[in-house]
Write a protein that holds these residues in place. Structure first.
Motif, PDB file in Angstrom:
ATOM      1  N   ALA A 232      53.870  46.460  45.057  1.00  0.00           N
ATOM      2  CA  ALA A 232      53.975  46.170  46.416  1.00  0.00           C
ATOM      3  C   ALA A 232      52.701  45.779  47.043  1.00  0.00           C
ATOM      4  O   ALA A 232      51.791  46.174  46.189  1.00  0.00           O
ATOM      5  CB  ALA A 232      54.550  47.511  47.011  1.00  0.00           C
ATOM      6  N   TYR A 233      52.756  45.093  47.815  1.00  0.00           N
ATOM      7  CA  TYR A 233      51.576  44.654  48.471  1.00  0.00           C
ATOM      8  C   TYR A 233      51.798  43.991  49.870  1.00  0.00           C
ATOM      9  O   TYR A 233      53.101  43.573  50.026  1.00  0.00           O
ATOM     10  CB  TYR A 233      50.612  43.483  47.808  1.00  0.00           C
ATOM     11  CG  TYR A 233      51.468  42.472  46.996  1.00  0.00           C
ATOM     12  CD1 TYR A 233      51.606  42.214  45.814  1.00  0.00           C
ATOM     13  CD2 TYR A 233      51.458  41.048  47.674  1.00  0.00           C
ATOM     14  CE1 TYR A 233      52.418  41.162  45.270  1.00  0.00           C
ATOM     15  CE2 TYR A 233      51.958  39.954  47.286  1.00  0.00           C
ATOM     16  CZ  TYR A 233      52.457  40.109  45.763  1.00  0.00           C
ATOM     17  OH  TYR A 233      53.095  39.074  45.220  1.00  0.00           O
ATOM     18  N   ALA A 234      50.858  43.853  50.753  1.00  0.00           N
ATOM     19  CA  ALA A 234      51.143  43.243  52.097  1.00  0.00           C
ATOM     20  C   ALA A 234      50.032  41.666  52.079  1.00  0.00           C
ATOM     21  O   ALA A 234      49.956  41.519  50.807  1.00  0.00           O
ATOM     22  CB  ALA A 234      50.734  44.076  53.177  1.00  0.00           C
TER      23      ALA A 234
ATOM     24  N   LEU B  20      45.421  44.003  41.162  1.00  0.00           N
ATOM     25  CA  LEU B  20      45.148  44.339  42.632  1.00  0.00           C
ATOM     26  C   LEU B  20      44.796  43.509  43.435  1.00  0.00           C
ATOM     27  O   LEU B  20      43.799  42.421  42.896  1.00  0.00           O
ATOM     28  CB  LEU B  20      43.937  45.628  42.540  1.00  0.00           C
ATOM     29  CG  LEU B  20      44.382  47.026  41.908  1.00  0.00           C
ATOM     30  CD1 LEU B  20      43.091  47.771  42.009  1.00  0.00           C
ATOM     31  CD2 LEU B  20      45.464  47.633  42.794  1.00  0.00           C
ATOM     32  N   ARG B  21      45.236  43.358  44.626  1.00  0.00           N
ATOM     33  CA  ARG B  21      44.828  42.124  45.775  1.00  0.00           C
ATOM     34  C   ARG B  21      44.198  42.981  47.103  1.00  0.00           C
ATOM     35  O   ARG B  21      44.397  44.100  47.174  1.00  0.00           O
ATOM     36  CB  ARG B  21      45.925  41.421  46.016  1.00  0.00           C
ATOM     37  CG  ARG B  21      46.830  40.807  44.665  1.00  0.00           C
ATOM     38  CD  ARG B  21      48.403  41.116  44.982  1.00  0.00           C
ATOM     39  NE  ARG B  21      49.353  40.685  43.769  1.00  0.00           N
ATOM     40  CZ  ARG B  21      49.476  39.595  43.371  1.00  0.00           C
ATOM     41  NH1 ARG B  21      49.567  38.589  44.158  1.00  0.00           N
ATOM     42  NH2 ARG B  21      50.176  39.566  42.312  1.00  0.00           N
ATOM     43  N   VAL B  22      43.634  41.988  47.615  1.00  0.00           N
ATOM     44  CA  VAL B  22      43.247  42.524  48.913  1.00  0.00           C
ATOM     45  C   VAL B  22      44.684  43.070  49.486  1.00  0.00           C
ATOM     46  O   VAL B  22      44.554  44.203  50.237  1.00  0.00           O
ATOM     47  CB  VAL B  22      42.575  41.526  49.693  1.00  0.00           C
ATOM     48  CG1 VAL B  22      42.495  41.927  51.445  1.00  0.00           C
ATOM     49  CG2 VAL B  22      41.210  41.152  49.051  1.00  0.00           C
TER      50      VAL B  22
ATOM     51  N   THR C  16      45.453  36.715  51.796  1.00  0.00           N
ATOM     52  CA  THR C  16      44.894  37.868  51.164  1.00  0.00           C
ATOM     53  C   THR C  16      45.770  38.415  50.018  1.00  0.00           C
ATOM     54  O   THR C  16      45.191  39.170  49.220  1.00  0.00           O
ATOM     55  CB  THR C  16      44.747  39.076  52.296  1.00  0.00           C
ATOM     56  OG1 THR C  16      46.204  39.323  52.774  1.00  0.00           O
ATOM     57  CG2 THR C  16      43.767  38.796  53.400  1.00  0.00           C
ATOM     58  N   ASP C  17      46.954  38.205  49.882  1.00  0.00           N
ATOM     59  CA  ASP C  17      47.699  38.543  48.674  1.00  0.00           C
ATOM     60  C   ASP C  17      47.537  37.883  47.547  1.00  0.00           C
ATOM     61  O   ASP C  17      47.937  38.117  46.517  1.00  0.00           O
ATOM     62  CB  ASP C  17      49.357  38.607  49.208  1.00  0.00           C
ATOM     63  CG  ASP C  17      49.842  37.174  49.578  1.00  0.00           C
ATOM     64  OD1 ASP C  17      49.290  36.669  50.759  1.00  0.00           O
ATOM     65  OD2 ASP C  17      50.467  36.424  48.912  1.00  0.00           O
ATOM     66  N   ASN C  18      47.002  36.773  47.527  1.00  0.00           N
ATOM     67  CA  ASN C  18      46.355  35.889  46.595  1.00  0.00           C
ATOM     68  C   ASN C  18      44.996  35.957  46.247  1.00  0.00           C
ATOM     69  O   ASN C  18      44.344  35.235  45.642  1.00  0.00           O
ATOM     70  CB  ASN C  18      46.704  34.205  46.905  1.00  0.00           C
ATOM     71  CG  ASN C  18      48.344  33.982  46.819  1.00  0.00           C
ATOM     72  OD1 ASN C  18      48.769  34.872  46.132  1.00  0.00           O
ATOM     73  ND2 ASN C  18      49.004  33.138  47.448  1.00  0.00           N
ATOM     74  N   THR C  19      44.217  37.064  46.797  1.00  0.00           N
ATOM     75  CA  THR C  19      42.578  37.318  46.571  1.00  0.00           C
ATOM     76  C   THR C  19      42.743  38.429  45.947  1.00  0.00           C
ATOM     77  O   THR C  19      42.843  39.751  46.429  1.00  0.00           O
ATOM     78  CB  THR C  19      41.941  37.401  48.016  1.00  0.00           C
ATOM     79  OG1 THR C  19      42.322  36.220  48.516  1.00  0.00           O
ATOM     80  CG2 THR C  19      40.583  37.310  47.915  1.00  0.00           C
TER      81      THR C  19
ATOM     82  N   ILE D 261      43.591  33.726  40.872  1.00  0.00           N
ATOM     83  CA  ILE D 261      44.998  34.064  40.609  1.00  0.00           C
ATOM     84  C   ILE D 261      45.944  33.106  41.287  1.00  0.00           C
ATOM     85  O   ILE D 261      45.593  32.405  42.447  1.00  0.00           O
ATOM     86  CB  ILE D 261      45.204  35.386  41.087  1.00  0.00           C
ATOM     87  CG1 ILE D 261      46.477  36.020  40.353  1.00  0.00           C
ATOM     88  CG2 ILE D 261      45.376  35.806  42.660  1.00  0.00           C
ATOM     89  CD1 ILE D 261      46.718  37.614  40.453  1.00  0.00           C
ATOM     90  N   ASP D 262      47.244  32.947  40.706  1.00  0.00           N
ATOM     91  CA  ASP D 262      48.379  32.209  41.667  1.00  0.00           C
ATOM     92  C   ASP D 262      48.031  30.925  41.600  1.00  0.00           C
ATOM     93  O   ASP D 262      47.692  30.092  42.697  1.00  0.00           O
ATOM     94  CB  ASP D 262      48.694  32.821  42.912  1.00  0.00           C
ATOM     95  CG  ASP D 262      49.565  33.781  42.841  1.00  0.00           C
ATOM     96  OD1 ASP D 262      50.298  33.804  41.708  1.00  0.00           O
ATOM     97  OD2 ASP D 262      50.163  34.107  43.783  1.00  0.00           O
ATOM     98  N   TYR D 263      48.003  29.949  40.439  1.00  0.00           N
ATOM     99  CA  TYR D 263      47.870  28.571  40.643  1.00  0.00           C
ATOM    100  C   TYR D 263      49.047  27.705  41.081  1.00  0.00           C
ATOM    101  O   TYR D 263      49.668  27.099  40.119  1.00  0.00           O
ATOM    102  CB  TYR D 263      47.324  28.046  39.168  1.00  0.00           C
ATOM    103  CG  TYR D 263      46.161  28.656  38.652  1.00  0.00           C
ATOM    104  CD1 TYR D 263      44.858  28.008  39.096  1.00  0.00           C
ATOM    105  CD2 TYR D 263      45.893  29.992  38.265  1.00  0.00           C
ATOM    106  CE1 TYR D 263      43.575  28.615  38.767  1.00  0.00           C
ATOM    107  CE2 TYR D 263      44.839  30.700  37.728  1.00  0.00           C
ATOM    108  CZ  TYR D 263      43.667  29.783  38.225  1.00  0.00           C
ATOM    109  OH  TYR D 263      42.335  30.374  37.953  1.00  0.00           O
TER     110      TYR D 263
HETATM  111 MG    MG Z   1      50.779  34.951  45.313  1.00  0.00          MG
END
Ligand code: MG
Ligand code: AMP
Length: 502
Positions: free
Chosen positions: A85-87, A191-193, A263-266, A273-275
């Protein structure tokens, strides 16, 4: 959803040692889940070196059972795959629940160097976080992520790695039907922001956030110290070899236009991440945007450092109650650190560029660097080619530079540069060699990558395999690779874009 397939003894061997500490310790941030069964899985590419460093048996990975695991169809014995889960703040607006809508954390492996890493699948089917999405991914974009992340790694940029791409044999609807695929990705942590943004609200418990910061990827080891959290904040954007690599000299120095930096890709680890929508620039242009939906230019190349800082402010907000129970004290402690971001970023950036023009540290003459960048931009000179041409210039070969910038325009700058080198007591030959060690010859040129992905989608992997070989040896000149240094034709660049959610 597909039923769990039975695991065989061989499957156990493939992923022996797969652990699930994240799922075990942070159940509130995960949903146990399983991948969809792939109708006809075919292994397109597997990263043998990376597999070996993770103590995985390559022959087993290539077996039917191995491909079952890499496609998400088979759950290895003892594994607890989860959707995380993430926001996230997407283009500045807050989405309280995003999460792995088409991905799974299969588990964790411990590398031969003793580092714990995540084994993650992307494109493995719908999850409770899929919203309107189909949960799938397709061959072209998954091979794009594979190749670009491996190229970034070869350039020395902190990044997630690619372990494999499996074509699933499923038709997925994109621009018409496209072949489905699953990428297996390795990261020091996912883990992402946005994970912190999800965990922060009191309802979900600060305990989760508190445990999060003990994960190996989050710096600041002493959880008993009040300042452990502020220390984390100061180290996250530490640039350089690791640490929000997106700020670091490496990313900027290579002109990599990162994807949509929500922020979900940081990541907290600093690994890029996430190219999805991403590209390397040919000519230097700070306004370049490669995402088809980024109309405002929020994630334009020149805006990336400011966006990262903005994302770190969001991270700081989630940590405030942990930094100090008195809100004013927490805010001033966090602000004091965030205020140092610009200076730290500037330090990494200046050092990265100084190295590209061969100037030994410490180097402070920003005007020398800035004037070069202005010249390159004015003449639309190829970024990657220009730095190799400058090293050739030092060796007395001026032809490459002459093709990029008219001599009369660059001559005064060359004189200043030579003056700085002389002042530092640096000889031409060794400076040129040092430059060639940091300035790549081969990057994933957009037109080449595009052609390779089209061919792969049509079933011909040869151009992809060749390009992968070239870009994972970015500094080694080989005569037979001469074509791979060429920038895209203007007709290609003018219309080039990459897309989200692909
Ligand atoms: Mg992403
Ligand atoms: P991204 O733009 O890839 O960073 O994804 C943003 C969010 O959309 C994440 O929550 C993803 O899991 C979700 N997402 C992207 N593509 C799909 C898809 N095809 N199906 C379901 N969810 C998706």
């Amino acid at each position: 959803m597909a039923a769990f397939q039975e695991s065989t003894a061989e499957t156990v061997t493939i992923v022996a040692g797969l652990e699930s500490t994240f799922a075990d310790e942070l159940g509130a941030l995960t949903v146990p889940w399983q991948g969809a069964a792939a109708p006809d899985p075919q292994l397109l590419v597997v990263n043998e070196q990376l597999a070996a460093s993770l103590r995985l048996d390559v022959a087993a990975l290539r077996s039917v059972d191995g491909i079952g695991v890499l496609s998400g169809s088979t759950v290895p014995v003892g594994a607890t795959p989860v959707a995380m889960a993430y926001a996230g703040h997407q283009f500045g607006g807050y989405a309280p629940i995003l999460g792995d809508g088409r991905a799974l954390l299969l588990g964790e492996l411990v590398s031969s160097a003793g580092q714990r890493v995540d084994l993650h699948l992307k494109g493995s089917g719908r999850t409770p976080f899929s919203r309107g999405g189909d949960g799938y991914a397709v061959v072209g974009p998954m091979l794009r992520e594979y190749l670009v992340s491996e190229a970034m790694n070869a350039l020395g940029v902190p990044t997630t790695r690619a372990l494999s791409v499996v074509a699933t044999g499923r038709d997925v609807r994109r621009n018409g039907a496209e072949p489905g695929a699953v990428l297996a990705r390795i990261a020091s942590s996912h883990l992402r922001v946005g994970t912190f943004e999800f965990a922060a609200p009191a309802g979900r418990g600060l305990a989760a956030a508190h445990r999060l910061r003990d994960r190996p990827a989050l710096p600041g080891a002493d959880r008993t110290s009040v300042n452990g959290y502020t220390q984390s904040l100061s180290e996250v954007p530490r640039g350089g070899r690791r640490g929000a690599g997106v700020t670091g000299g490496e990313v900027d120095a290579h002109r990599f236009r990162a994807r949509v930096m929500n922020t979900d890709n940081t990541t907290i680890s600093g690994e890029t991440i996430d190219y999805g929508p991403c590209a390397f620039l040919d000519a230097f242009d700070p306004a370049a945007v490669f995402s088809s939906i980024d109309h405002g230019g929020r994630y334009a190349f020149g805006n990336q450092p400011a966006v990262l800082k903005w994302n770190l402010v969001r991270l700081a907000e989630t940590l405030l109650p942990l930094i100090d129970s008195a809100p004013d004290n927490a805010i001033s402690a966090a602000s004091a650190i965030l205020e140092t971001f610009d200076e730290r970023y500037e330090g990494h950036y200046a050092a990265g560029l100084a190295a590209k023009i061969g100037l030994a540290q410490p180097f402070v003459d920003r005007a020398l660097v800035d004037d070069l960048l202005t010249l390159l931009a004015e003449h639309g000179a190829d970024w990657t080619g220009s730095f190799r041409a400058l090293a050739d210039e030092l060796r007395g070969n001026s032809a490459p530079l002459d093709q990029l910038v008219p001599r009369e325009h660059i001559a005064p700058w060359l004189q200043r540069w030579q003056g700085a080198l002389t002042e530092n007591g640096q000889g031409a030959a060794e400076t040129a060699s040092a430059m060639d060690r940091v300035n790549p010859l081969y990057i994933p040129r957009n037109h080449r990558l595009d052609a390779a992905l089209r061919a792969a989608t049509d079933g011909d992997l040869a151009p992809f395999e060749k390009l992968l070989e070239v870009v994972t040896h970015p500094f080694d000149r080989r005569d037979e690779w001469a074509d791979y240094t060429e920038a895209a034709p203007r007709s290609f660049s003018e219309t080039f874009q990459t897309f989200c959610g692909t």
